[in-house]
Design an enzyme around this catalytic site. Structure first.
Site, PDB file in Angstrom:
ATOM      1  N   GLU A 278       0.824  -1.216   0.000  1.00 50.31           N
ATOM      2  CA  GLU A 278       0.000   0.000   0.000  1.00 50.31           C
ATOM      3  C   GLU A 278       0.853   1.259   0.000  1.00 50.31           C
ATOM      4  OE1 GLU A 278      -2.870   0.178   3.219  1.00 50.31           O
ATOM      5  OE2 GLU A 278      -4.500  -0.383   1.886  1.00 50.31           O
ATOM      6  N   HIS A 299       7.747 -27.078  -1.698  1.00 49.26           N
ATOM      7  CA  HIS A 299       7.145 -28.192  -2.435  1.00 49.26           C
ATOM      8  C   HIS A 299       6.051 -27.707  -3.382  1.00 49.26           C
ATOM      9  CE1 HIS A 299       9.237 -31.255   0.045  1.00 49.26           C
ATOM     10  NE2 HIS A 299       9.321 -30.207   0.844  1.00 49.26           N
ATOM     11  N   LYS A 413     -14.173   0.153  -4.239  1.00 54.65           N
ATOM     12  CA  LYS A 413     -15.302   0.517  -3.365  1.00 54.65           C
ATOM     13  C   LYS A 413     -16.374   1.253  -4.169  1.00 54.65           C
ATOM     14  CE  LYS A 413     -12.383   1.075   0.702  1.00 54.65           C
ATOM     15  NZ  LYS A 413     -11.806   2.022   1.641  1.00 54.65           N
TER      16      LYS A 413
HETATM   17  O1  PA5 Z   1      -3.542   1.153   5.903  1.00 55.58           O
HETATM   18  C1  PA5 Z   1      -4.666   1.596   5.756  1.00 55.58           C
HETATM   19  O2  PA5 Z   1      -4.914   2.784   5.959  1.00 55.58           O
HETATM   20  C2  PA5 Z   1      -5.845   0.703   5.376  1.00 55.58           C
HETATM   21  O3  PA5 Z   1      -5.470  -0.589   5.119  1.00 55.58           O
HETATM   22  C3  PA5 Z   1      -6.855   0.696   6.498  1.00 55.58           C
HETATM   23  O4  PA5 Z   1      -6.212   0.286   7.661  1.00 55.58           O
HETATM   24  C4  PA5 Z   1      -8.022  -0.242   6.217  1.00 55.58           C
HETATM   25  O5  PA5 Z   1      -8.622   0.101   5.018  1.00 55.58           O
HETATM   26  C5  PA5 Z   1      -9.039  -0.176   7.337  1.00 55.58           C
HETATM   27  O6  PA5 Z   1      -9.483   1.128   7.505  1.00 55.58           O
HETATM   28  P1  PA5 Z   1     -10.290   1.585   8.782  1.00 55.58           P
HETATM   29  O7  PA5 Z   1      -9.434   1.431   9.961  1.00 55.58           O
HETATM   30  O8  PA5 Z   1     -10.635   3.020   8.512  1.00 55.58           O
HETATM   31  O9  PA5 Z   1     -11.521   0.707   8.858  1.00 55.58           O
END
Ligand code: PA5
Length: 424
Positions: A278, A299, A413
């Site tokens: 990310e 394996h 989304k």
């Molecule tokens: O690293 C990030 O920001 C995302 O992976 C969020 O942690 C994830 O989408 C969950 O978001 P939230 O804590 O707002 O539910």
């Protein structure tokens, strides 16, 4: 206490020292920008000082809340996804007995998928049990945890009554905004705050990671102490790792595989994949983060790694000392011809598998980085987390991307909501 170590000698057949030094210089500039707060995404740098800033009051509050729930509940469901899930899951998996000898309530995770079967089976499992819910969402509006929380809360209120349910729910969310904050205040749930300047994937050392770890009965103070210790080291380890992987990337090694030889580390790699994937994967750039569990995957994926496309490098996380000791027994018949192993520790077999694989993969054209953890403890995991967080931020700086946003995750989304008929 011993620190984790980094060995990149097995990268040197593939990139020369000058190339690494060049990336190290770029990394130094990125580190400077992080420290001065002048980098891209500089409103999300709270994680940098977090380990040292977690005060006694906050640790005690987390422990007190965990203790209260541990006394009341036989199961606690931790609801969250992405950065609100993987750090806690990584520690709980790494520290737990593989076959479920719990010293308190069983900690299980939900809200990290929208599988109807998973939720149905979870609700069926919880029927008649006293369970708690630890719901974690920074935005407070993420679909997966929100759907899971609706279902779990409904069942909890039906089983325990509304009054008692309130005492069994803890919410970890933004200090002021989001649906979860609103309902937590209205219902009077215990709450913890995710700081504004800490993004999800950098939040393992906030209550997001600490409360579930404490609920599972593990030592959050050691986890934090490990991170504090790593933060105090001048940053060279993270800088080296960031420089080496970027030097490899420039040479066409575009996939990094994190390798473990202990299944307890499976979710540490999942946490690492989110952190780096990310943070770096944007603007058509970034090393693709993958992971394997060895020797299991030798394996299966071992074939590809040995002889497939030559754009891979590996980073092995090796645990120096296992928790327990076990010897391979002698067998009178020796049908499997393995008596040459008799009397050796199982870990010696594992370590020689690691060394043999490392040699074979390097010979096959796969550069190899090795991270050595002295032992699998909360303290070493704390070190590892901080080491990786800093390396990721430096690496993002070298690549020239904002390592703290994730604009790309919105695309699915938008489509999903449209397909489900959400009104704009
Ligand atoms: O690293 C990030 O920001 C995302 O992976 C969020 O942690 C994830 O989408 C969950 O978001 P939230 O804590 O707002 O539910």
């Amino acid at each position: 206490m011993k620190r984790i170590e980094l060995d990149y000698s097995k990268v040197l057949p593939f990139v020369d020292t000058d190339e690494i030094n060049g990336q190290r210089e770029a990394g130094r500039a990125a580190l400077e920008a992080l420290r001065e707060g002048t980098c891209k995404g500089n409103d999300f740098l709270g994680w940098m000082d977090l380990p040292a800033e977690i005060g006694e009051e906050e640790l005690a509050a987390v422990e007190e809340c965990a203790g209260r729930l541990r006394e009341r509940a036989e199961v606690v469901v931790v609801v969250g996804i992405g950065g609100s899930y993987l750090g806690a899951k990584a520690v709980v998996e790494a520290m737990s007995d593989s076959f479920g000898a719990f010293s308190g309530p069983r900690v299980i995770f939900a809200g990290n998928n929208v599988s109807e079967d998973y939720m149905y089976e979870l609700l069926r499992y919880l029927k008649g049990k006293v369970f708690g819910i630890c719901v974690i969402s920074k935005s407070g509006t993420t679909t997966e945890p929100a759907v899971a929380f609706r279902l779990l809360r409904e069942q909890l209120e039906a089983q325990a009554g509304k009054e008692e349910a309130r005492k069994l729910i803890v919410a970890i969310t933004d200090k002021a905004k989001g649906a979860l904050r609103v309902s937590a205040e209205r219902e009077g749930y215990a709450t913890f705050v995710i700081p504004d300047n800490v993004g999800g994937r950098y939040s393992v050392l906030t209550p997001v990671g600490l409360l579930p770890v404490a609920l599972a009965g593990f030592d959050i103070r050691s986890l934090v102490a490990g991170a504090v210790d790593m933060r105090a080291c001048p940053g060279d380890l993270s800088l080296d790792y960031a420089a080496v992987r970027n030097a490899l990337y420039r040479k066409g090694f575009t996939t990094e595989i994190t390798v473990n030889y202990n299944p307890k580390l499976h979710y540490v790699a999942e946490w690492w994949k989110q952190l780096f994937g990310e943070s770096e994967g944007k603007e058509n750039k970034g090393i693709f983060p993958a992971s394997v569990d060895f020797t299991t995957d030798l394996h299966s994926m071992g074939q590809y790694i040995q002889q497939g496309r030559r754009d891979l490098f590996e980073t092995v996380i090796s645990v120096e000392r296992p928790r327990y000791e076990l010897l391979v027994p002698e067998d009178a018949e020796n049908l499997d011809k393995l008596n040459f192993l008799a009397g050796k520790r199982v870990d010696e077999v594992n370590k020689m598998a690691e060394l043999g694989t490392r040699m074979a993969h390097v010979e096959g054209g796969v550069p190899n980085i090795r991270i050595v953890m002295p032992e699998l403890t909360e303290y070493c995991l704390g070190q590892l987390f901080y080491f990786y967080e800093l390396a990721c931020a430096i690496s993002g700086g070298i690549l020239g991307v904002n390592a703290f946003d994730q604009p790309g995750v919105e695309a699915y989304k938008r489509n999903m909501f449209k397909l489900l008929g959400k009104q704009e």
